[in-house]
Design an enzyme around this catalytic site. Structure first.
Site, PDB file in Angstrom:
ATOM      1  N   HIS A  93      78.333   8.863  24.253  1.00  0.00           N
ATOM      2  CA  HIS A  93      78.339  10.442  24.353  1.00  0.00           C
ATOM      3  C   HIS A  93      77.117  10.904  24.803  1.00  0.00           C
ATOM      4  O   HIS A  93      76.964  11.987  24.898  1.00  0.00           O
ATOM      5  CB  HIS A  93      78.728  11.016  22.770  1.00  0.00           C
ATOM      6  CG  HIS A  93      77.591  10.872  21.924  1.00  0.00           C
ATOM      7  ND1 HIS A  93      77.477   9.405  21.464  1.00  0.00           N
ATOM      8  CD2 HIS A  93      76.812  11.449  21.215  1.00  0.00           C
ATOM      9  CE1 HIS A  93      76.551   9.641  20.552  1.00  0.00           C
ATOM     10  NE2 HIS A  93      76.203  10.889  20.580  1.00  0.00           N
ATOM     11  N   ASP A  94      76.088  10.230  25.039  1.00  0.00           N
ATOM     12  CA  ASP A  94      74.743  10.662  25.399  1.00  0.00           C
ATOM     13  C   ASP A  94      74.340  10.251  26.951  1.00  0.00           C
ATOM     14  O   ASP A  94      73.315  10.395  27.396  1.00  0.00           O
ATOM     15  CB  ASP A  94      73.654  10.009  24.697  1.00  0.00           C
ATOM     16  CG  ASP A  94      73.597  10.517  23.094  1.00  0.00           C
ATOM     17  OD1 ASP A  94      73.948  11.544  23.243  1.00  0.00           O
ATOM     18  OD2 ASP A  94      73.317   9.947  22.223  1.00  0.00           O
ATOM     19  N   ASP A 143      72.464   6.916  13.043  1.00  0.00           N
ATOM     20  CA  ASP A 143      71.781   7.780  14.251  1.00  0.00           C
ATOM     21  C   ASP A 143      70.350   7.424  14.360  1.00  0.00           C
ATOM     22  O   ASP A 143      69.800   7.500  13.121  1.00  0.00           O
ATOM     23  CB  ASP A 143      72.361   9.292  14.083  1.00  0.00           C
ATOM     24  CG  ASP A 143      71.996  10.105  15.064  1.00  0.00           C
ATOM     25  OD1 ASP A 143      72.435  10.029  16.412  1.00  0.00           O
ATOM     26  OD2 ASP A 143      71.077  10.920  14.976  1.00  0.00           O
ATOM     27  N   GLU A 198      71.143   3.087  16.211  1.00  0.00           N
ATOM     28  CA  GLU A 198      70.801   3.494  17.308  1.00  0.00           C
ATOM     29  C   GLU A 198      69.137   3.493  17.506  1.00  0.00           C
ATOM     30  O   GLU A 198      68.446   4.020  16.750  1.00  0.00           O
ATOM     31  CB  GLU A 198      71.051   5.151  17.579  1.00  0.00           C
ATOM     32  CG  GLU A 198      70.539   5.508  19.016  1.00  0.00           C
ATOM     33  CD  GLU A 198      70.628   6.988  18.914  1.00  0.00           C
ATOM     34  OE1 GLU A 198      70.922   7.924  20.274  1.00  0.00           O
ATOM     35  OE2 GLU A 198      70.279   7.561  18.080  1.00  0.00           O
ATOM     36  N   ASP A 223      79.740   8.203  11.611  1.00  0.00           N
ATOM     37  CA  ASP A 223      78.270   8.295  12.222  1.00  0.00           C
ATOM     38  C   ASP A 223      77.398   8.984  11.254  1.00  0.00           C
ATOM     39  O   ASP A 223      77.565  10.048  10.475  1.00  0.00           O
ATOM     40  CB  ASP A 223      78.376   9.402  13.341  1.00  0.00           C
ATOM     41  CG  ASP A 223      77.583   9.060  14.594  1.00  0.00           C
ATOM     42  OD1 ASP A 223      76.232   8.802  14.223  1.00  0.00           O
ATOM     43  OD2 ASP A 223      77.885   9.092  15.681  1.00  0.00           O
TER      44      ASP A 223
END
Ligand code: GLC
Length: 612
Positions: free
Chosen positions: A358-359, A223, A281, A116
């Site tokens: 994970h969000d 990210d 993202e 990440d």
């Protein structure tokens, strides 16, 4: 036997022949949230050796590439999305040598590993920020975004703009020592890097990207990729929430004026020379059309992006009312899926398929039905069938393959550890509005990021579900782990896990249809059934079709006219390729239109598929 010849149609998605497609299009990616995957040290916090010990489990599932959420040195204000040293590993996770071993162990199993990349911001503890805040004349002052204060008509100091951050509160924090504000789109602990500064960008490329690529990792999940170029006028956003001093302002920092230049540069200087895979993202996109420049092959920016329109359904928007749950209909859901399936057709762009990360809350709790064990199992399988038949690169999130569900609804706010959940809850409490507190808690029970972050449920017979031998775990283990765990499902052909394994194999075997096929929505206004067609053109010019029919409800539903939907002339030309129930491929003739059981999903094809 194919019952239909092709008509002139648009070329396959992403153009080009499947044989020449890059590896990552048909690959299955699997996101590991390391704190909660597997703890080898009994500290109650997952680690890299723990992950290595479960790589065979992932290989057996059919995973081709592991995406590891941040493991870098960090004060953990936002679970590692606040990095204080990109070249060191947070000690509870292990060491740089452990990451090297993880890379080697993935490669030994023919799997790849991506990390990440969190480079919109660093932690306040990063050496770059410490230097930047040390004085106005620091050589790194301009590596972050500093602005002088404004003063209101009463002479009170106010931030440079009225923007609201993602975690509630203003996007600016005052620095007493140097008497300026710094910008942070997220927590005050996460100051934004200034991508306008050339040296800063070079340091990002070198210290965060090349460092890891040189050690052998295969690429990055990037990210917040469309937030690097801010609108540099730094003006107030329109007031849309008069109750608050800070206003949502994503248009000030998403898709800014230099964003494509920055990403192209990153690609040219780092990603392309290493042949590294990238998935960015991408949030706050007004339309699918705006996504294309990021992922068009000829634009040479990113291989893939995550677009969030579907996964955000049910939230009250990205900012103030995010956790005030907003119901939506199945037809809206289907419309969103269709938009992000079809937007690449006839272009050289590519898309992704995912319904968890994970969000967000767990997919089976949000989109499926967890009211009884039977419906849980049926809907988890139908969600799997849905995911594996969609076009694009498929991403699974840890635990999705065993149908992990949201935290129990009786758990209180004290079990929610995420900075975003806690800040939104606190904001509701501070408002003094009890209804808002209740509504926020209701929304958090469905949507909070915490649900996907609780420990992985490995084994119903072991302490802490087999996640850790420690006395305490950093998040509470789900009370229902005895029912839902990997051990119980392994080898049980009726289980969600074994269904996923079979389904992933089928996805690859018929990748022309499932990974690359054209998508046509059917029965669009239907609020109970989700039906679509996938099509591909074979080398000989034939037309292969798959009809996906899913009952998205707890009641029995009529099936559709399968023969007609598939464009077959005779009923015996229809084949049931697979289903979420025990119906076998021999279901032919009239039988294939048997009513759909609650949450049953089926895939029919117009060709002889052989043994599956
Ligand atoms: C991304 C991450 C999220 C994090 C945020 C700030 O959205 O997925 O978990 O909080 O960036 O880095």
């Amino acid at each position: 036997m194919e019952c239909l010849r092709s008509k002139a149609r648009t070329p396959l998605n992403g153009t080009g022949l499947i044989g020449k497609e890059p590896w990552w299009k048909a690959a299955v990616f699997y996101q590991v949230y390391p704190a909660s995957f597997k703890d080898s040290s009994a500290e109650g916090w997952g680690d890299i050796p723990g992950l290595i010990s479960e790589l065979d489990y992932l290989a057996d599932l059919g995973v081709d590439c592991v995406w590891l959420s941040p493991v870098f040195e960090s004060p953990q204000a936002d679970m590692g999305y606040d990095v204080s040293d990109y070249q060191a590993i947070y000690a509870p996770y292990g060491t740089v040598v452990d990451v090297d071993r993880l890379t080697a162990e993935c490669h030994a199993r023919d799997m790849k590993l991506i990390l990440d990349l969190v480079v919109n911001h660093t932690s306040v503890e990063h050496a770059w920020f410490k230097e930047s805040r040390s004085s106005k004349t620091s050589p790194k002052r301009d590596w972050y975004i500093w602005r002088p204060a404004r003063y209101d008509s009463h002479g009170r100091r106010i931030p440079p703009t009225n923007w609201r951050g993602y975690f509630a509160g203003p996007t600016w924090t005052w620095d007493e020592d140097t008497q300026e504000y710094y910008l942070h789109l997220y927590a005050p602990d996460q100051p934004d890097l200034n991508w306008e500064n050339d040296e800063c960008r070079e340091a990002i490329y070198n210290d965060t990207m090349r460092f890891w690529l040189d050690r052998g990792v295969d690429g990055f999940r990037i990210d917040t990729v469309n937030k690097y170029s801010k609108r540099t006028e730094y003006v107030d956003a329109p007031v849309t929430d008069p109750q608050s001093d800070s206003q949502p302002a994503p248009e000030m920092w998403c898709n800014g004026p230099r964003i494509h230049e920055f990403i192209r540069e990153m690609n040219q200087k780092v990603l392309a020379p290493y042949n590294a895979v990238s998935v960015g993202e991408l949030s706050n996109m007004a339309s699918p059309h705006d996504v294309i420049p990021y992922v068009s092959a000829s634009a040479k920016e990113l291989d893939m992006v995550f677009e969030f329109s579907m996964i955000r359904l049910g939230t009250g928007g990205g900012f103030g009312p995010k956790y005030i749950y907003r119901p939506y209909t199945l037809s809206t859901f289907k419309e969103t899926v269709k938009k992000f399936q079809t937007f690449i057709e006839g272009t050289d762009a590519w898309t992704t398929v995912f319904c968890e990360n994970h969000d967000n809350g767990r997919a089976v709790s949000r989109f499926g039905d967890t009211s009884t064990p039977e419906l849980w199992r049926a809907s988890a399988k139908t969600l799997a069938l849905w995911q594996i038949t969609l076009t694009g690169t498929l991403f699974l999130y840890q635990g999705q393959e065993i149908g992990m569900v949201n935290m129990p609804s009786e758990w209180g706010i004290e079990e929610y550890k995420d900075v975003e959940s806690r800040n939104f809850y606190q904001e509701a409490v501070d408002s003094g509005d009890e209804q808002r507190v209740r509504d926020t808690m209701h929304g958090l029970r469905i949507l909070a990021r915490d649900h996907s972050r609780i420990p992985f449920q490995w084994d119903g017979g072991k302490k802490n579900a087999g996640f850790s031998e420690g006395d305490r775990t950093w998040m509470r283990v789900h009370d229902g782990f005895g029912e839902i765990n990997a051990m119980k499902q392994r080898g049980d052909q009726g289980s969600v896990l074994e269904f996923w394994k079979r389904a992933l194999r089928l996805r690859k075997r018929f990748k022309d249809l499932f990974v690359h096929g054209r998508f046509t929505a059917l029965e669009e206004g239907d609020e109970k059934r989700f039906v679509y067609l996938k099509e591909s053109t074979t080398e000989s010019g034939g037309n292969r079709r798959a009809l996906v029919v899913m009952n998205w409800s707890k009641e029995v539903q009529k099936c559709v006219d399968v023969k007609k939907s598939l464009g077959c002339e005779g009923a015996d030309e229809v084949r049931l390729l697979f289903s979420t129930t025990d119906r076998g491929p021999k279901m032919v003739g009239g039988e294939h239109e048997a009513a759909l059981r609650p949450w049953e999903g089926r895939v029919y094809v117009n060709f002889e598929a052989g043994d599956i």
